[in-house]
Design an enzyme around this catalytic site. Structure first.
Site, PDB file in Angstrom:
ATOM      1  N   HIS A  48      -1.725  14.074 -21.268  1.00  0.00           N
ATOM      2  CA  HIS A  48      -2.312  13.183 -21.741  1.00  0.00           C
ATOM      3  C   HIS A  48      -3.163  13.223 -23.649  1.00  0.00           C
ATOM      4  O   HIS A  48      -4.255  13.417 -23.388  1.00  0.00           O
ATOM      5  CB  HIS A  48      -3.619  12.303 -21.001  1.00  0.00           C
ATOM      6  N   HIS A  54      -2.947  12.738 -28.040  1.00  0.00           N
ATOM      7  CA  HIS A  54      -2.591  10.898 -29.130  1.00  0.00           C
ATOM      8  C   HIS A  54      -1.662  12.288 -30.336  1.00  0.00           C
ATOM      9  O   HIS A  54      -2.872  13.266 -29.850  1.00  0.00           O
ATOM     10  CB  HIS A  54      -3.742  10.328 -29.163  1.00  0.00           C
ATOM     11  N   HIS A  56      -1.827   3.010 -20.558  1.00  0.00           N
ATOM     12  CA  HIS A  56      -3.644   3.015 -20.412  1.00  0.00           C
ATOM     13  C   HIS A  56      -3.710   2.155 -19.515  1.00  0.00           C
ATOM     14  O   HIS A  56      -3.781   0.622 -19.759  1.00  0.00           O
ATOM     15  CB  HIS A  56      -3.876   2.852 -21.435  1.00  0.00           C
ATOM     16  N   GLU A 113      -9.736   2.443 -17.442  1.00  0.00           N
ATOM     17  CA  GLU A 113     -10.464   2.835 -18.548  1.00  0.00           C
ATOM     18  C   GLU A 113     -11.498   2.397 -19.304  1.00  0.00           C
ATOM     19  O   GLU A 113     -12.346   1.798 -18.833  1.00  0.00           O
ATOM     20  CB  GLU A 113      -9.433   3.394 -20.029  1.00  0.00           C
ATOM     21  N   ASP A 147      -7.153  14.293 -24.262  1.00  0.00           N
ATOM     22  CA  ASP A 147      -7.017  12.840 -25.020  1.00  0.00           C
ATOM     23  C   ASP A 147      -7.236  12.967 -26.604  1.00  0.00           C
ATOM     24  O   ASP A 147      -6.107  12.571 -27.501  1.00  0.00           O
ATOM     25  CB  ASP A 147      -8.507  11.767 -24.587  1.00  0.00           C
ATOM     26  N   ASP A 148      -8.271  12.850 -27.157  1.00  0.00           N
ATOM     27  CA  ASP A 148      -8.793  13.023 -28.542  1.00  0.00           C
ATOM     28  C   ASP A 148     -10.038  13.829 -28.749  1.00  0.00           C
ATOM     29  O   ASP A 148     -10.783  13.440 -29.446  1.00  0.00           O
ATOM     30  CB  ASP A 148      -9.327  12.239 -29.446  1.00  0.00           C
TER      31      ASP A 148
END
Ligand code: ZN
Length: 373
Positions: free
Chosen positions: A29, A31, A213, A216, A294-295
């Protein structure tokens, strides 16, 4: 001098613990723009004369809270500004190579990076050229770093479902170039998962793994929608499933891997504190997890930090961390021979004495991990 000393200073309270950066693992995961190094963003912004807001140029991860629409909008706006600094094939190559290097440093053996090529298309000559540039960059970075890499194409749920179908067809067409899955990202509160069911049918029938997704920003129902409407084999995040015991049982029985991103959850305000992320609830329910960053550009931490958090905040032992790493590897869309090798190396990590497990590149490497990339 310090190199020749047999002793290492204790780095954490767990002095006998193995280094999580040498634990082989898969990263499922991450991005695309969100993987960027902060210093690379500063350089690219400078190169193109893009004015970065303080939140992106201050040297600290921005303060975010995306639990309301305004907060999510602000998060997306920062992401969009960062993305606007990626304008040429060289920028894309740099981003992907650096993401691979960071992953390797964190013990990743396999990275599935997630991208909506639509967002990059205007600056890269259209949708198909953008995707080709991205796939070429991934191929090259994989060869240069030795990291196994694949791509998840993700549709944006803020856009029309017809766009998602176009993207699914394109993703299927490029399957033999390294695309392994199809995702759905952006604000879960917008629209319905079932609006995208046709796109996911196209993707699944084309041999791609469905990894939308869910769970969340929204609760258990959004995870159920991913399973029921989109045929999810993995769920991006999925942590809010912890609020529904029956759903937990269902995820566990089906072996649906949740791509859990603890630092992201805290940064976006899904949970107030790291100890509130329900890692133990998911673990005790037998749900396979793949920890992810994630980011990192916006949340300030990368892959190994998520395992460190599992250890430091949730008390995962080395044996349990090794099992978490195995879960990430089992959930990955990797060839079986790679899976077998990485699983064996995880055993090697656990078999090594804690003192032998020094950080990669700073000393000995466990023999089982050598030469297998
Ligand atoms: Zn995500």
């Amino acid at each position: 001098m310090e190199q020749s000393s047999g002793e290492r200073p204790p780095s954490t309270a767990h002095t006998a613990a193995r280094d999580v950066r040498t634990l082989p693992k898969a990263h499922l995961h991450l991005h695309f723009t969100g993987s960027m190094r902060p210093e690379t963003l500063l350089e690219l912004a400078d190169k193109y004369g893009v004015h970065l807001p303080e939140a992106l140029s201050g040297g600290e991860p921005p303060r975010l809270r995306a639990t309301d629409e305004r907060g999510w909008f602000r998060f997306q706006r920062l992401y969009d500004i960062a993305r606007s600094c990626l304008r040429s094939p060289e920028d894309i190559q740099r981003l992907v190579r650096e993401a691979a290097e960071e992953d390797v440093r964190d013990g990743s053996r396999w990275l599935e990076i997630q991208v909506d090529p639509t967002s990059y298309a205007p600056r890269l000559g259209g949708l198909t050229p953008a995707l080709e540039i991205i796939l070429d960059a991934v191929d090259r970075a994989s060869r240069d770093t030795g990291l196994g890499m694949r791509v998840l194409v993700a549709a944006n749920r803020m856009k029309h479902p017809l766009d998602a179908r176009t993207l699914a067809r394109l993703a299927v067409r490029y399957r033999d170039r390294g695309i392994v899955g199809f995702g759905l990202s952006n604000d879960e509160r917008r629209g319905f998962a079932r609006d995208f069911d046709r796109a996911f049918t196209i993707a699944r029938h084309g041999g791609l793994l469905a990894a939308p997704h869910g769970g969340e920003m929204c609760g258990p129902s959004s995870v159920r929608d991913c399973l029921d409407d989109l045929g999810a084999a993995r769920v991006g995040h999925g942590v809010r499933a912890a609020e529904d015991a029956r759903l937990l049982t269902r995820l566990a029985e089906r072996g649906v891997t949740c791509e859990v991103c603890p630092s992201s959850n805290v940064a976006l305000g899904v949970y107030e504190r790291a100890e509130d992320v329900p890692l133990r609830t998911l673990w005790d329910a037998g749900i396979p997890m793949a920890l992810g960053a994630d980011d990192p550009l916006l949340f300030g931490s990368r892959l190994a930090a998520q395992y460190e958090l599992a250890r430091g905040t949730h008390g995962f032992t080395d044996a349990q961390l090794a099992e978490l790493a195995r879960q990430s590897v089992r959930g990955a869309a990797m060839p079986d021979e790679v899976r077998g090798r990485v699983l064996a190396d995880i055993d090697g990590w656990l078999d090594s004495s804690p003192e032998a497990a020094v950080p990669a590149g700073r000393g000995r490497v466990a023999p089982a991990a050598a030469g297998l990339r």
